[in-house]
Design a protein around this motif. Structure first.
Motif, mmCIF file in Angstrom:
data_model
loop_
_atom_site.group_PDB
_atom_site.id
_atom_site.type_symbol
_atom_site.label_atom_id
_atom_site.label_comp_id
_atom_site.label_asym_id
_atom_site.label_seq_id
_atom_site.Cartn_x
_atom_site.Cartn_y
_atom_site.Cartn_z
ATOM 1 N N LEU A 1 0.800 -1.158 -0.115
ATOM 2 C CA LEU A 1 -0.098 0.003 0.044
ATOM 3 C C LEU A 1 1.080 1.189 -0.057
ATOM 4 C CD1 LEU A 1 -2.691 1.387 0.326
ATOM 5 C CD2 LEU A 1 -2.716 0.988 2.708
ATOM 6 N N VAL A 2 1.982 1.235 0.737
ATOM 7 C CA VAL A 2 2.753 2.504 1.030
ATOM 8 C C VAL A 2 3.490 2.465 -0.535
ATOM 9 C CG1 VAL A 2 5.086 3.340 1.937
ATOM 10 C CG2 VAL A 2 3.455 1.940 3.206
ATOM 11 N N ILE A 3 4.063 1.614 -1.007
ATOM 12 C CA ILE A 3 4.451 1.615 -2.546
ATOM 13 C C ILE A 3 3.577 2.095 -3.376
ATOM 14 C CG2 ILE A 3 5.671 0.386 -4.458
ATOM 15 C CD1 ILE A 3 6.842 -1.622 -2.270
ATOM 16 N N LEU A 4 2.209 1.530 -3.456
ATOM 17 C CA LEU A 4 1.367 2.137 -4.412
ATOM 18 C C LEU A 4 0.898 3.589 -4.174
ATOM 19 C CD1 LEU A 4 -0.866 1.394 -6.450
ATOM 20 C CD2 LEU A 4 -2.519 0.785 -4.336
ATOM 21 N N LEU A 5 1.040 4.222 -2.954
ATOM 22 C CA LEU A 5 0.493 5.501 -2.903
ATOM 23 C C LEU A 5 1.761 6.482 -3.142
ATOM 24 C CD1 LEU A 5 -1.011 5.425 0.669
ATOM 25 C CD2 LEU A 5 -2.249 5.832 -1.564
ATOM 26 N N VAL A 6 2.914 6.044 -2.823
ATOM 27 C CA VAL A 6 4.148 6.931 -3.145
ATOM 28 C C VAL A 6 4.231 6.611 -4.700
ATOM 29 C CG1 VAL A 6 6.688 7.045 -3.183
ATOM 30 C CG2 VAL A 6 5.230 6.130 -0.983
ATOM 31 N N SER A 7 3.917 5.708 -5.320
ATOM 32 C CA SER A 7 4.220 5.567 -6.867
ATOM 33 C C SER A 7 3.214 6.450 -7.640
ATOM 34 C CB SER A 7 3.865 4.103 -7.305
ATOM 35 O OG SER A 7 5.100 3.086 -6.750
ATOM 36 N N VAL A 8 2.108 6.500 -7.036
ATOM 37 C CA VAL A 8 0.874 7.232 -7.609
ATOM 38 C C VAL A 8 1.243 8.551 -7.434
ATOM 39 C CG1 VAL A 8 -1.477 8.111 -7.423
ATOM 40 C CG2 VAL A 8 -0.843 5.691 -7.289
ATOM 41 N N ILE A 9 1.816 9.035 -6.432
ATOM 42 C CA ILE A 9 1.895 10.496 -6.052
ATOM 43 C C ILE A 9 3.275 10.929 -7.105
ATOM 44 C CG2 ILE A 9 3.297 12.130 -4.514
ATOM 45 C CD1 ILE A 9 1.723 10.623 -2.163
ATOM 46 N N VAL A 10 4.390 10.112 -7.114
ATOM 47 C CA VAL A 10 5.414 10.244 -7.829
ATOM 48 C C VAL A 10 5.030 10.296 -9.427
ATOM 49 C CG1 VAL A 10 7.500 9.350 -8.737
ATOM 50 C CG2 VAL A 10 7.109 9.338 -6.401
ATOM 51 N N TYR A 11 3.949 9.540 -9.658
ATOM 52 C CA TYR A 11 3.757 9.435 -11.205
ATOM 53 C C TYR A 11 2.864 10.937 -11.737
ATOM 54 C CZ TYR A 11 1.288 8.251 -15.443
ATOM 55 O OH TYR A 11 0.676 8.258 -16.759
ATOM 56 N N ALA A 12 2.109 11.252 -10.708
ATOM 57 C CA ALA A 12 1.191 12.346 -10.781
ATOM 58 C C ALA A 12 2.268 13.664 -10.937
ATOM 59 C CB ALA A 12 0.235 12.641 -9.796
ATOM 60 N N VAL A 13 3.080 14.007 -10.147
ATOM 61 C CA VAL A 13 4.183 14.900 -9.987
ATOM 62 C C VAL A 13 4.919 14.992 -11.150
ATOM 63 C CG1 VAL A 13 5.898 16.259 -8.852
ATOM 64 C CG2 VAL A 13 3.944 15.052 -7.618
ATOM 65 N N SER A 14 5.471 13.846 -11.763
ATOM 66 C CA SER A 14 6.353 13.756 -12.931
ATOM 67 C C SER A 14 5.433 14.032 -14.308
ATOM 68 C CB SER A 14 6.995 12.319 -13.101
ATOM 69 O OG SER A 14 6.119 11.359 -12.985
ATOM 70 N N PHE A 15 3.995 13.666 -14.196
ATOM 71 C CA PHE A 15 3.260 13.727 -15.317
ATOM 72 C C PHE A 15 3.068 15.325 -15.521
ATOM 73 C CE2 PHE A 15 -0.941 14.494 -16.875
ATOM 74 C CZ PHE A 15 -0.916 13.587 -18.084
ATOM 75 N N LEU A 16 2.765 15.985 -14.427
ATOM 76 C CA LEU A 16 2.471 17.439 -14.580
ATOM 77 C C LEU A 16 3.698 18.287 -14.847
ATOM 78 C CD1 LEU A 16 0.238 17.906 -11.390
ATOM 79 C CD2 LEU A 16 -0.329 17.918 -13.531
ATOM 80 N N LEU A 17 5.005 17.960 -14.444
ATOM 81 C CA LEU A 17 6.082 18.538 -14.809
ATOM 82 C C LEU A 17 6.456 18.144 -16.443
ATOM 83 C CD1 LEU A 17 8.436 17.712 -11.799
ATOM 84 C CD2 LEU A 17 7.575 19.937 -12.330
#
Length: 300
Positions: free
Chosen positions: A191-207
């Motif tokens: 669950l931790v990996i899933l949440l961190v990965s989603v956040i990282v993906y979202a930030v990198s996507f926006l950048l």
């Protein structure tokens, strides 16, 4: 390899800042994975392999996906002549030339460097634009080649690929049952990996999307300054965007996955959410910039 395309300090600074932020995000992401005891080497190797394939084969992949076909000077003399003239003006090697049989009026350039580049136009844009407008579009695409935009955006997308793979890794492995810490009451690692990965993906996507939008503005600017005809490029943008509304929705939806490559995004009606995360700036912003360039040059 230098060209006569106008330099853009704003583009350079934004590229540096974006790549720095993506790199920082990558370091933090990997640090979190290591702290959780995850063996992320397999994911990183897989992501790196996908990146290399995309980097070295981007021209072939794009042409295949968009049904583009390379054409000789005998098959398309006017198109080749236009590109020959612009490459001479820009002092850059001539890319390969291709045509895609599609009624969607658009164009794109791809390839990791100037020697491996290809510029492709659709039959739809060839039918709709006059020579001056087409010249503006091609100059825009050649600017992407000169500034190595495809290579930069491919590298910038690496973190998003890693985060996406880590999300799948967490979902389809046994990490969900493992707990962070020594006790049984800890939070599941998956669950931790899933949440961190989603956040990282979202930030990198926006950048990366923000960088993509600015690179489109930079290509408009460089193309307009090369041809000294910003009004022709503005006319092409207006015409292409207007013609999109007449293209069947099914055809637009088929083209949408490749918007990052295109001169103008192919968006079906009502895609308001897509515009929030678009690879291209709004039409009004692009036209405003070209109008400012026209005033600076003292001409249309």
């Amino acid at each position: 390899m230098s060209t006569r395309f106008a330099s853009d300090r704003g583009l350079t600074s934004r590229m540096v800042v974006t790549m720095f932020l993506l790199g920082l995000l990558y370091v933090v992401f990997v640090g979190v994975l290591i702290a959780l005891g995850v063996q992320a080497l397999t994911v990183l190797v897989l992501a790196g392999g996908l990146l290399l394939v995309q980097y070295f084969l981007s021209d072939r992949i794009a042409l295949f996906a968009m049904h583009g076909r390379e054409v000789s000077p005998q098959e398309a003399p006017e198109l080749h002549g236009l590109i020959d003239r612009l490459c001479a003006m820009a002092d850059m090697p001539k890319p390969r030339v291709a045509i895609a049989d599609s009624d969607v009026p658009n164009a794109f350039a791809t390839g990791r460097n100037q020697k491996k580049a290809v510029v492709c136009v659709t039959t739809g844009i060839l039918r709709r634009l006059d020579p001056r407008e087409l010249e503006g579009v091609i100059a825009h695409e050649l600017s992407h080649v000169a500034h190595r935009d495809v290579a930069v955006m491919t590298i910038a997308s690496f973190l998003g690929i890693v985060a996406g793979l880590m999300t799948r890794f967490a979902l389809y492995t046994g990490l969900g049952g493992r707990r962070a810490g020594n006790g049984q009451g800890g939070v599941p690692i998956g669950l931790v990996i899933l949440l961190v990965s989603v956040i990282v993906y979202a930030v990198s996507f926006l950048l990366t999307r923000a960088l993509s939008r600015y690179r489109e503005l930079a290509a408009d600017r460089a193309g307009a300054l090369l041809t000294q005809r910003p009004s022709a490029l503005a006319s092409a943008l207006t015409k292409v965007s207007g013609e999109m509304a007449r293209i069947p929705t099914r055809d637009l939806r088929e083209a949408e996955p490749f918007n990052a490559f295109y001169f103008a995004p192919a968006l079906a009606k009502g895609e308001t959410l897509a515009s929030l995360f678009s690879t291209h700036p709004p039409l009004e912003r692009r036209l405003e910039q070209l109008a400012n360039i026209s005033r600076q040059l003292g001409r249309g």
